[in-house]
Design a protein around this motif. Structure first.
Motif, PDB file in Angstrom:
ATOM      1  N   PHE A  67       0.854  -1.183   0.000  1.00 22.23           N
ATOM      2  CA  PHE A  67       0.000   0.000   0.000  1.00 22.23           C
ATOM      3  C   PHE A  67       0.894   1.238   0.000  1.00 22.23           C
ATOM      4  CE2 PHE A  67      -2.631  -3.304   1.944  1.00 22.23           C
ATOM      5  CZ  PHE A  67      -3.767  -3.203   1.155  1.00 22.23           C
ATOM      6  N   CYS A  68       0.681   2.116  -0.977  1.00 23.26           N
ATOM      7  CA  CYS A  68       1.573   3.257  -1.198  1.00 23.26           C
ATOM      8  C   CYS A  68       0.994   4.541  -0.614  1.00 23.26           C
ATOM      9  CB  CYS A  68       1.822   3.450  -2.693  1.00 23.26           C
ATOM     10  SG  CYS A  68       2.449   1.981  -3.539  1.00 23.26           S
ATOM     11  N   TYR A  69       1.864   5.318  -0.004  1.00 23.36           N
ATOM     12  CA  TYR A  69       1.493   6.608   0.578  1.00 23.36           C
ATOM     13  C   TYR A  69       2.487   7.670   0.129  1.00 23.36           C
ATOM     14  CZ  TYR A  69      -1.759   4.280   3.790  1.00 23.36           C
ATOM     15  OH  TYR A  69      -2.797   3.557   4.313  1.00 23.36           O
ATOM     16  N   ASP A  70       2.006   8.907   0.012  1.00 21.19           N
ATOM     17  CA  ASP A  70       2.859  10.067  -0.217  1.00 21.19           C
ATOM     18  C   ASP A  70       2.742  11.001   0.982  1.00 21.19           C
ATOM     19  OD1 ASP A  70       3.580   9.164  -2.714  1.00 21.19           O
ATOM     20  OD2 ASP A  70       2.454  10.672  -3.844  1.00 21.19           O
ATOM     21  N   LEU A  71       3.875  11.534   1.414  1.00 18.91           N
ATOM     22  CA  LEU A  71       3.872  12.541   2.475  1.00 18.91           C
ATOM     23  C   LEU A  71       4.756  13.705   2.055  1.00 18.91           C
ATOM     24  CD1 LEU A  71       3.163  13.522   5.340  1.00 18.91           C
ATOM     25  CD2 LEU A  71       5.189  12.275   6.169  1.00 18.91           C
ATOM     26  N   LYS A  72       4.134  14.868   1.879  1.00 15.81           N
ATOM     27  CA  LYS A  72       4.902  16.081   1.587  1.00 15.81           C
ATOM     28  C   LYS A  72       5.405  16.646   2.900  1.00 15.81           C
ATOM     29  CE  LYS A  72       4.660  20.532  -0.798  1.00 15.81           C
ATOM     30  NZ  LYS A  72       3.793  21.469  -1.555  1.00 15.81           N
ATOM     31  N   LEU A  73       6.727  16.742   3.010  1.00 19.46           N
ATOM     32  CA  LEU A  73       7.356  17.142   4.265  1.00 19.46           C
ATOM     33  C   LEU A  73       7.778  18.613   4.233  1.00 19.46           C
ATOM     34  CD1 LEU A  73       9.471  13.933   4.641  1.00 19.46           C
ATOM     35  CD2 LEU A  73       7.875  14.742   6.385  1.00 19.46           C
ATOM     36  N   PRO A  74       7.789  19.266   5.416  1.00 18.96           N
ATOM     37  CA  PRO A  74       8.327  20.628   5.474  1.00 18.96           C
ATOM     38  C   PRO A  74       9.779  20.643   5.026  1.00 18.96           C
ATOM     39  CG  PRO A  74       7.205  20.028   7.519  1.00 18.96           C
ATOM     40  CD  PRO A  74       7.335  18.770   6.715  1.00 18.96           C
ATOM     41  N   GLU A  75      10.166  21.716   4.358  1.00 19.39           N
ATOM     42  CA  GLU A  75      11.522  21.774   3.808  1.00 19.39           C
ATOM     43  C   GLU A  75      12.594  21.669   4.881  1.00 19.39           C
ATOM     44  OE1 GLU A  75      14.065  24.610   0.721  1.00 19.39           O
ATOM     45  OE2 GLU A  75      11.883  24.736   0.834  1.00 19.39           O
ATOM     46  N   GLY A  76      12.288  22.151   6.073  1.00 19.02           N
ATOM     47  CA  GLY A  76      13.296  22.137   7.132  1.00 19.02           C
ATOM     48  C   GLY A  76      13.337  20.862   7.952  1.00 19.02           C
ATOM     49  N   PHE A  77      12.450  19.918   7.684  1.00 20.31           N
ATOM     50  CA  PHE A  77      12.425  18.690   8.479  1.00 20.31           C
ATOM     51  C   PHE A  77      13.567  17.763   8.083  1.00 20.31           C
ATOM     52  CE2 PHE A  77      11.261  14.233   9.022  1.00 20.31           C
ATOM     53  CZ  PHE A  77      10.990  14.216  10.381  1.00 20.31           C
ATOM     54  N   VAL A  78      14.233  17.189   9.080  1.00 20.36           N
ATOM     55  CA  VAL A  78      15.315  16.222   8.842  1.00 20.36           C
ATOM     56  C   VAL A  78      14.977  14.941   9.598  1.00 20.36           C
ATOM     57  CG1 VAL A  78      17.765  15.701   9.110  1.00 20.36           C
ATOM     58  CG2 VAL A  78      17.038  18.043   8.578  1.00 20.36           C
ATOM     59  N   PRO A  79      14.804  13.806   8.903  1.00 18.57           N
ATOM     60  CA  PRO A  79      14.455  12.553   9.585  1.00 18.57           C
ATOM     61  C   PRO A  79      15.609  12.011  10.425  1.00 18.57           C
ATOM     62  CG  PRO A  79      14.884  12.158   7.255  1.00 18.57           C
ATOM     63  CD  PRO A  79      14.911  13.644   7.444  1.00 18.57           C
ATOM     64  N   VAL A  80      15.249  11.367  11.513  1.00 17.03           N
ATOM     65  CA  VAL A  80      16.227  10.732  12.402  1.00 17.03           C
ATOM     66  C   VAL A  80      15.704   9.339  12.738  1.00 17.03           C
ATOM     67  CG1 VAL A  80      17.429  10.832  14.609  1.00 17.03           C
ATOM     68  CG2 VAL A  80      16.923  12.952  13.381  1.00 17.03           C
ATOM     69  N   ASN A  81      16.473   8.303  12.412  1.00 16.17           N
ATOM     70  CA  ASN A  81      16.037   6.938  12.681  1.00 16.17           C
ATOM     71  C   ASN A  81      15.996   6.670  14.185  1.00 16.17           C
ATOM     72  OD1 ASN A  81      17.321   3.746  12.847  1.00 16.17           O
ATOM     73  ND2 ASN A  81      15.393   4.128  11.811  1.00 16.17           N
ATOM     74  N   GLN A  82      14.977   5.912  14.607  1.00 12.79           N
ATOM     75  CA  GLN A  82      14.779   5.628  16.025  1.00 12.79           C
ATOM     76  C   GLN A  82      14.997   4.164  16.387  1.00 12.79           C
ATOM     77  OE1 GLN A  82      13.919   8.397  18.064  1.00 12.79           O
ATOM     78  NE2 GLN A  82      14.295   9.482  16.136  1.00 12.79           N
ATOM     79  N   ASP A  83      14.927   3.255  15.413  1.00 13.35           N
ATOM     80  CA  ASP A  83      14.951   1.828  15.750  1.00 13.35           C
ATOM     81  C   ASP A  83      16.221   1.099  15.319  1.00 13.35           C
ATOM     82  OD1 ASP A  83      14.624   1.683  13.014  1.00 13.35           O
ATOM     83  OD2 ASP A  83      12.606   0.829  13.074  1.00 13.35           O
ATOM     84  N   GLY A  84      17.215   1.839  14.819  1.00 13.39           N
ATOM     85  CA  GLY A  84      18.493   1.225  14.457  1.00 13.39           C
ATOM     86  C   GLY A  84      18.503   0.482  13.146  1.00 13.39           C
ATOM     87  N   GLU A  85      17.418   0.565  12.365  1.00 11.54           N
ATOM     88  CA  GLU A  85      17.351  -0.186  11.116  1.00 11.54           C
ATOM     89  C   GLU A  85      17.815   0.619   9.905  1.00 11.54           C
ATOM     90  OE1 GLU A  85      13.537  -1.978  10.615  1.00 11.54           O
ATOM     91  OE2 GLU A  85      13.747  -3.262  12.378  1.00 11.54           O
ATOM     92  N   VAL A  86      18.093   1.899  10.101  1.00 12.01           N
ATOM     93  CA  VAL A  86      18.537   2.770   9.005  1.00 12.01           C
ATOM     94  C   VAL A  86      19.848   3.429   9.399  1.00 12.01           C
ATOM     95  CG1 VAL A  86      17.939   4.730   7.529  1.00 12.01           C
ATOM     96  CG2 VAL A  86      16.135   3.223   8.360  1.00 12.01           C
ATOM     97  N   ASP A  87      20.840   3.368   8.507  1.00 10.66           N
ATOM     98  CA  ASP A  87      22.135   3.988   8.790  1.00 10.66           C
ATOM     99  C   ASP A  87      22.106   5.492   8.590  1.00 10.66           C
ATOM    100  OD1 ASP A  87      23.524   1.784   9.616  1.00 10.66           O
ATOM    101  OD2 ASP A  87      24.441   1.354   7.677  1.00 10.66           O
ATOM    102  N   SER A  88      21.391   5.944   7.540  1.00  9.72           N
ATOM    103  CA  SER A  88      21.399   7.371   7.230  1.00  9.72           C
ATOM    104  C   SER A  88      20.260   7.701   6.284  1.00  9.72           C
ATOM    105  CB  SER A  88      22.739   7.777   6.595  1.00  9.72           C
ATOM    106  OG  SER A  88      22.951   7.055   5.381  1.00  9.72           O
ATOM    107  N   PHE A  89      19.956   9.005   6.192  1.00  8.24           N
ATOM    108  CA  PHE A  89      18.982   9.511   5.242  1.00  8.24           C
ATOM    109  C   PHE A  89      19.625  10.593   4.387  1.00  8.24           C
ATOM    110  CE2 PHE A  89      16.169   8.156   8.778  1.00  8.24           C
ATOM    111  CZ  PHE A  89      15.320   7.320   8.073  1.00  8.24           C
ATOM    112  N   LYS A  90      19.146  10.681   3.145  1.00  8.47           N
ATOM    113  CA  LYS A  90      19.646  11.721   2.254  1.00  8.47           C
ATOM    114  C   LYS A  90      18.511  12.237   1.390  1.00  8.47           C
ATOM    115  CE  LYS A  90      23.478  12.739  -0.907  1.00  8.47           C
ATOM    116  NZ  LYS A  90      24.678  12.175  -1.587  1.00  8.47           N
ATOM    117  N   LEU A  91      18.462  13.549   1.209  1.00 11.38           N
ATOM    118  CA  LEU A  91      17.457  14.180   0.361  1.00 11.38           C
ATOM    119  C   LEU A  91      18.027  14.283  -1.055  1.00 11.38           C
ATOM    120  CD1 LEU A  91      14.630  15.492   0.454  1.00 11.38           C
ATOM    121  CD2 LEU A  91      15.768  17.684   0.855  1.00 11.38           C
TER     122      LEU A  91
END
Length: 243
Positions: free
Chosen positions: A165-189
């Motif tokens: 099931f696919c979802y789209d989320l438009k995020l604020p330009e200043g938001f930076v994701p931070v992983n909480q469960d240790g399953e992601v090493d990093s994020f990049k825009l």
């Protein structure tokens, strides 16, 4: 559970007719999974519903990691987290942890997860948003359901049948994701055009994420009807069994 074999087949297993309730069947199959031990990697102690199609009554529940070995159709949620910047779209892309039992180190969505027993798609999106990217519900509640994609894949003893099931989320330009469960090493825009190029030229993305992103590219007009192979790609994307 019963097992049998004859000269016409290598053998089979069936649920005993005395296992009349979903709970009885879940416990019986769970015992088989425990007996198999290390033959099924990545045991998560997370149950998936075994159903004939989405929304139908549950026959029993099965350990998530075992689903492909039994050919059980599984369901999940995948969310494209994007940003509009000066008329150009960017996608937040995650890099999976190297310790993940499946597809370690590969590129992934901002948020994605299997759909376990007893939770709705919407609630699962909110939960995964918080766990995987630190997105608060004040933002994630605006995620928009945009459809579904389905695929099948055979790899050794694994017959994977998934509906996403696919979802789209438009995020604020200043938001930076931070992983909480240790399953992601990093994020990049990353600019959408660059994401499309990575999918087209490499195999860096987890395969099912590539499907969901291609769906995003179609819906947001990033793939033109004048592009070579447009109709063939669109037809293959829409030909899955979304039941």
């Amino acid at each position: 559970m019963n097992s049998s074999s004859n000269s016409h087949s290598d053998g089979c297993m069936a649920l005993h007719p005395l296992l009349r309730t979903p709970q009885d069947r879940t416990e019986a199959v769970g015992g088989v999974i425990r007996c198999l031990g290390g033959l099924i990697p990545g045991i998560r102690n997370e149950l998936y519903p075994v159903i004939s199609s989405f929304g139908m009554p549950i026959f029993f529940s099965l350990e998530r990691a075992a689903a492909p070995y039994f050919g059980i159709k599984a369901y999940g949620v995948h969310m494209n987290g994007y940003v509009d910047r000066n008329g150009e779209k960017f996608l937040w892309i995650g890099k999976r942890s190297d310790s993940k039992p499946t597809f370690p180190g590969m590129l992934d969505h901002l948020v994605a997860g299997g759909l376990p027993h007893g939770i709705t798609c919407y609630d699962n999106v909110l939960k995964e948003c918080e766990e995987e990217a630190g997105i608060p519900s004040s933002i994630s509640h605006t995620a928009i359901p945009v459809g579904a994609v389905s695929y099948m894949d055979i790899d050794g003893y694994r017959y994977k049948r998934d509906v996403l099931f696919c979802y789209d989320l438009k995020l604020p330009e200043g938001f930076v994701p931070v992983n909480q469960d240790g399953e992601v090493d990093s994020f990049k825009l990353i600019p959408v055009a660059q994401v499309a190029s990575i999918i087209r030229r490499t195999e860096f993305f987890k395969p099912n994420c590539a499907l969901v992103i291609i769906d995003f590219l179609f819906r947001h007009g990033c793939i033109s009807p004048d592009s070579r192979g447009y109709l063939e790609l669109l037809q293959s994307l829409r030909s899955g069994d979304c039941s």
